[in-house]
Design an enzyme around this catalytic site. Structure first.
Site, PDB file in Angstrom:
ATOM      1  N   ASN A 148      81.051  83.936  82.638  1.00 33.45           N
ATOM      2  CA  ASN A 148      80.452  82.827  81.895  1.00 33.45           C
ATOM      3  C   ASN A 148      80.587  81.549  82.708  1.00 33.45           C
ATOM      4  O   ASN A 148      81.520  81.403  83.491  1.00 33.45           O
ATOM      5  CB  ASN A 148      81.192  82.663  80.557  1.00 33.45           C
ATOM      6  CG  ASN A 148      80.632  81.534  79.702  1.00 33.45           C
ATOM      7  OD1 ASN A 148      79.409  81.399  79.547  1.00 33.45           O
ATOM      8  ND2 ASN A 148      81.506  80.702  79.146  1.00 33.45           N
ATOM      9  N   GLY A 170      67.872  77.558  80.259  1.00 33.72           N
ATOM     10  CA  GLY A 170      67.998  78.502  81.358  1.00 33.72           C
ATOM     11  C   GLY A 170      68.010  77.870  82.739  1.00 33.72           C
ATOM     12  O   GLY A 170      67.595  78.496  83.710  1.00 33.72           O
ATOM     13  N   HIS A 183      81.052  77.500  82.108  1.00 38.57           N
ATOM     14  CA  HIS A 183      81.446  76.567  81.044  1.00 38.57           C
ATOM     15  C   HIS A 183      81.537  75.142  81.619  1.00 38.57           C
ATOM     16  O   HIS A 183      82.100  74.952  82.696  1.00 38.57           O
ATOM     17  CB  HIS A 183      82.799  76.981  80.457  1.00 38.57           C
ATOM     18  CG  HIS A 183      83.252  76.069  79.361  1.00 38.57           C
ATOM     19  ND1 HIS A 183      82.728  76.144  78.084  1.00 38.57           N
ATOM     20  CD2 HIS A 183      84.131  75.049  79.355  1.00 38.57           C
ATOM     21  CE1 HIS A 183      83.290  75.194  77.343  1.00 38.57           C
ATOM     22  NE2 HIS A 183      84.144  74.527  78.086  1.00 38.57           N
ATOM     23  N   MET A 209      75.245  81.134  73.647  1.00 41.04           N
ATOM     24  CA  MET A 209      76.035  80.322  72.727  1.00 41.04           C
ATOM     25  C   MET A 209      76.758  81.132  71.656  1.00 41.04           C
ATOM     26  O   MET A 209      77.018  80.650  70.563  1.00 41.04           O
ATOM     27  CB  MET A 209      75.132  79.256  72.077  1.00 41.04           C
ATOM     28  CG  MET A 209      74.462  78.337  73.081  1.00 41.04           C
ATOM     29  SD  MET A 209      75.621  77.560  74.239  1.00 41.04           S
ATOM     30  CE  MET A 209      76.379  76.355  73.147  1.00 41.04           C
ATOM     31  N   ARG A 210      77.105  82.364  71.976  1.00 41.94           N
ATOM     32  CA  ARG A 210      77.840  83.192  71.011  1.00 41.94           C
ATOM     33  C   ARG A 210      79.036  83.854  71.671  1.00 41.94           C
ATOM     34  O   ARG A 210      79.024  84.092  72.878  1.00 41.94           O
ATOM     35  CB  ARG A 210      76.935  84.282  70.443  1.00 41.94           C
ATOM     36  CG  ARG A 210      75.899  83.740  69.495  1.00 41.94           C
ATOM     37  CD  ARG A 210      74.866  84.774  69.155  1.00 41.94           C
ATOM     38  NE  ARG A 210      73.753  84.128  68.484  1.00 41.94           N
ATOM     39  CZ  ARG A 210      73.663  83.951  67.162  1.00 41.94           C
ATOM     40  NH1 ARG A 210      74.588  84.427  66.367  1.00 41.94           N
ATOM     41  NH2 ARG A 210      72.640  83.308  66.645  1.00 41.94           N
ATOM     42  N   LEU A 211      80.008  84.176  70.827  1.00 36.84           N
ATOM     43  CA  LEU A 211      81.164  84.932  71.316  1.00 36.84           C
ATOM     44  C   LEU A 211      80.773  86.404  71.410  1.00 36.84           C
ATOM     45  O   LEU A 211      79.919  86.881  70.667  1.00 36.84           O
ATOM     46  CB  LEU A 211      82.346  84.775  70.354  1.00 36.84           C
ATOM     47  CG  LEU A 211      82.862  83.342  70.201  1.00 36.84           C
ATOM     48  CD1 LEU A 211      83.935  83.285  69.123  1.00 36.84           C
ATOM     49  CD2 LEU A 211      83.400  82.827  71.522  1.00 36.84           C
ATOM     50  N   ILE A 212      81.435  87.084  72.326  1.00 37.68           N
ATOM     51  CA  ILE A 212      81.136  88.479  72.618  1.00 37.68           C
ATOM     52  C   ILE A 212      82.194  89.345  71.931  1.00 37.68           C
ATOM     53  O   ILE A 212      83.368  88.996  71.924  1.00 37.68           O
ATOM     54  CB  ILE A 212      81.225  88.673  74.158  1.00 37.68           C
ATOM     55  CG1 ILE A 212      80.172  87.808  74.860  1.00 37.68           C
ATOM     56  CG2 ILE A 212      81.122  90.110  74.568  1.00 37.68           C
ATOM     57  CD1 ILE A 212      78.775  88.174  74.534  1.00 37.68           C
ATOM     58  N   ASN A 228      70.575  77.308  84.557  1.00 33.16           N
ATOM     59  CA  ASN A 228      71.481  78.098  85.417  1.00 33.16           C
ATOM     60  C   ASN A 228      70.809  79.391  85.874  1.00 33.16           C
ATOM     61  O   ASN A 228      71.020  79.836  86.999  1.00 33.16           O
ATOM     62  CB  ASN A 228      72.786  78.406  84.686  1.00 33.16           C
ATOM     63  CG  ASN A 228      73.729  77.226  84.739  1.00 33.16           C
ATOM     64  OD1 ASN A 228      74.338  76.955  85.759  1.00 33.16           O
ATOM     65  ND2 ASN A 228      73.823  76.492  83.641  1.00 33.16           N
TER      66      ASN A 228
HETATM   67  C1  GRF Z   1      75.501  75.005  80.516  1.00 37.26           C
HETATM   68  O1  GRF Z   1      75.878  73.657  80.495  1.00 37.26           O
HETATM   69  C2  GRF Z   1      76.690  75.915  80.431  1.00 37.26           C
HETATM   70  O2  GRF Z   1      77.840  75.364  80.961  1.00 37.26           O
HETATM   71  C3  GRF Z   1      76.846  76.141  78.956  1.00 37.26           C
HETATM   72  O3  GRF Z   1      75.543  76.151  78.460  1.00 37.26           O
HETATM   73  C4  GRF Z   1      74.680  75.367  79.289  1.00 37.26           C
HETATM   74  C5  GRF Z   1      73.473  76.191  79.626  1.00 37.26           C
HETATM   75  O4  GRF Z   1      72.454  75.464  80.224  1.00 37.26           O
HETATM   76  N1  GRF Z   1      77.599  77.357  78.728  1.00 37.26           N
HETATM   77  P1  GRF Z   1      71.168  76.198  80.789  1.00 37.26           P
HETATM   78  O5  GRF Z   1      70.517  76.959  79.645  1.00 37.26           O
HETATM   79  O6  GRF Z   1      71.579  77.095  81.908  1.00 37.26           O
HETATM   80  O7  GRF Z   1      70.285  75.088  81.261  1.00 37.26           O
END
Ligand code: GRF
Length: 190
Positions: free
Chosen positions: A109, A12, A111, A92-95, A14
Site C-alpha cells: 500500500n 488513480g 500511504h 480506501m478499504r481495509l483488507i 499512482n
Molecule cells: C494517495 O494519496 C495514497 O497515498 C492514498 O490514496 C491516494 C490515492 O491517490 N492511499 P490516487 O488515486 O493514486 O491519485
C-alpha cells in the site's frame, strides 16, 4: 515479467505513475488486472483507455471493508488474471484475512504520511494540524490493520509555511509517484 494486480478507489494518479514507469522501461512489470470498489473511479477509466483488464466489484454494505462475497470475487479475479503482486493504489478499504492469505507478503500500500505517524484518512491534513515541519509517504506491506504493516520505504517532503491541505497533499502525491514505482521495481520486479 512481474504481473501486477491494482486495487484503487480514486483518480488513480499512482496507477498512472506505475504505467509511466513501465512505459519508460524503469519497471519490468505488466498490469494483469485493475479492480475498483467505485464504478466511476478514474483508475478504471485509465485502465480501460489502455485496454487493460478492469473490473468494478460491488463492495457491499460496509463502508470500511469489502463484503466477504466481494472480497472472494476480488481474490478470484486476481488469481485468474495471474497477478503476483497486489498494489493498493488509493484503495480506501481495509483488507480481510482471506485476501491477505491469498497473496502472502505480496500486497503493498502507499500511504501519504511517514508511518507510523498519521494513520488513516487525510494524513496530510493530520500532519498539517499537528504542526509538523516534515511529512512524506510510505510504502508498506498490508496486514489486516489500518496502515500498520511492515514498512518497505519512505520518502520525505517538507511542510512549508504557507501550505494548505491541498498544496501539501499535492507535494506528497508527487513523492508517491516516485516512491511507489521504484519500490515495486527494486523489491519485487527483480
Ligand atoms: C494517495 O494519496 C495514497 O497515498 C492514498 O490514496 C491516494 C490515492 O491517490 N492511499 P490516487 O488515486 O493514486 O491519485
Amino acid at each position: 515479467m512481474l504481473r501486477l494486480g491494482i486495487l484503487g478507489s480514486g483518480k488513480g494518479s499512482n496507477f498512472t505513475a506505475i504505467l509511466e514507469a513501465i512505459d519508460s522501461g524503469a519497471l519490468a512489470a505488466e498490469v494483469a488486472m485493475v479492480i475498483s470498489d467505485r464504478e466511476n473511479a478514474g483508475i478504471l477509466e485509465t485502465a480501460r483507455s489502455r485496454n487493460l483488464p478492469a473490473r468494478f466489484i460491488d463492495p457491499g454494505e460496509s463502508r470500511s471493508r469489502l463484503s466477504s462475497e466481494a472480497e472472494a470475487n476480488v481474490i478470484a479475479s486476481l488469481k485468474e488474471a495471474g497477478a503476483e503482486l497486489i498494489v493498493l493504489a488509493g484503495f480506501m478499504r481495509l483488507i480481510r484475512q482471506p485476501l491477505i492469505d491469498a497473496f502472502p507478503r505480496r500486497i503493498i500500500n502507499i500511504h501519504p504520511s511517514l508511518l507510523p505517524k498519521f494513520r488513516g484518512l487525510a494524513a496530510w491534513q493530520q500532519a498539517l494540524e499537528a504542526g509538523e515541519t516534515e511529512t512524506g509517504c510510505t510504502v508498506h506491506y498490508v496486514d489486516s490493520g489500518m496502515d500498520t504493516g511492515e514498512i518497505l520505504a519512505q520518502r520525505r517532503v517538507p511542510v512549508l509555511e504557507n501550505d494548505t491541505a491541498e498544496t501539501l497533499h499535492a507535494r506528497i502525491q508527487e513523492a508517491e509517484h516516485h516512491l511507489l514505482p521504484s519500490v515495486i521495481a527494486e523489491v519485487f520486479a527483480r
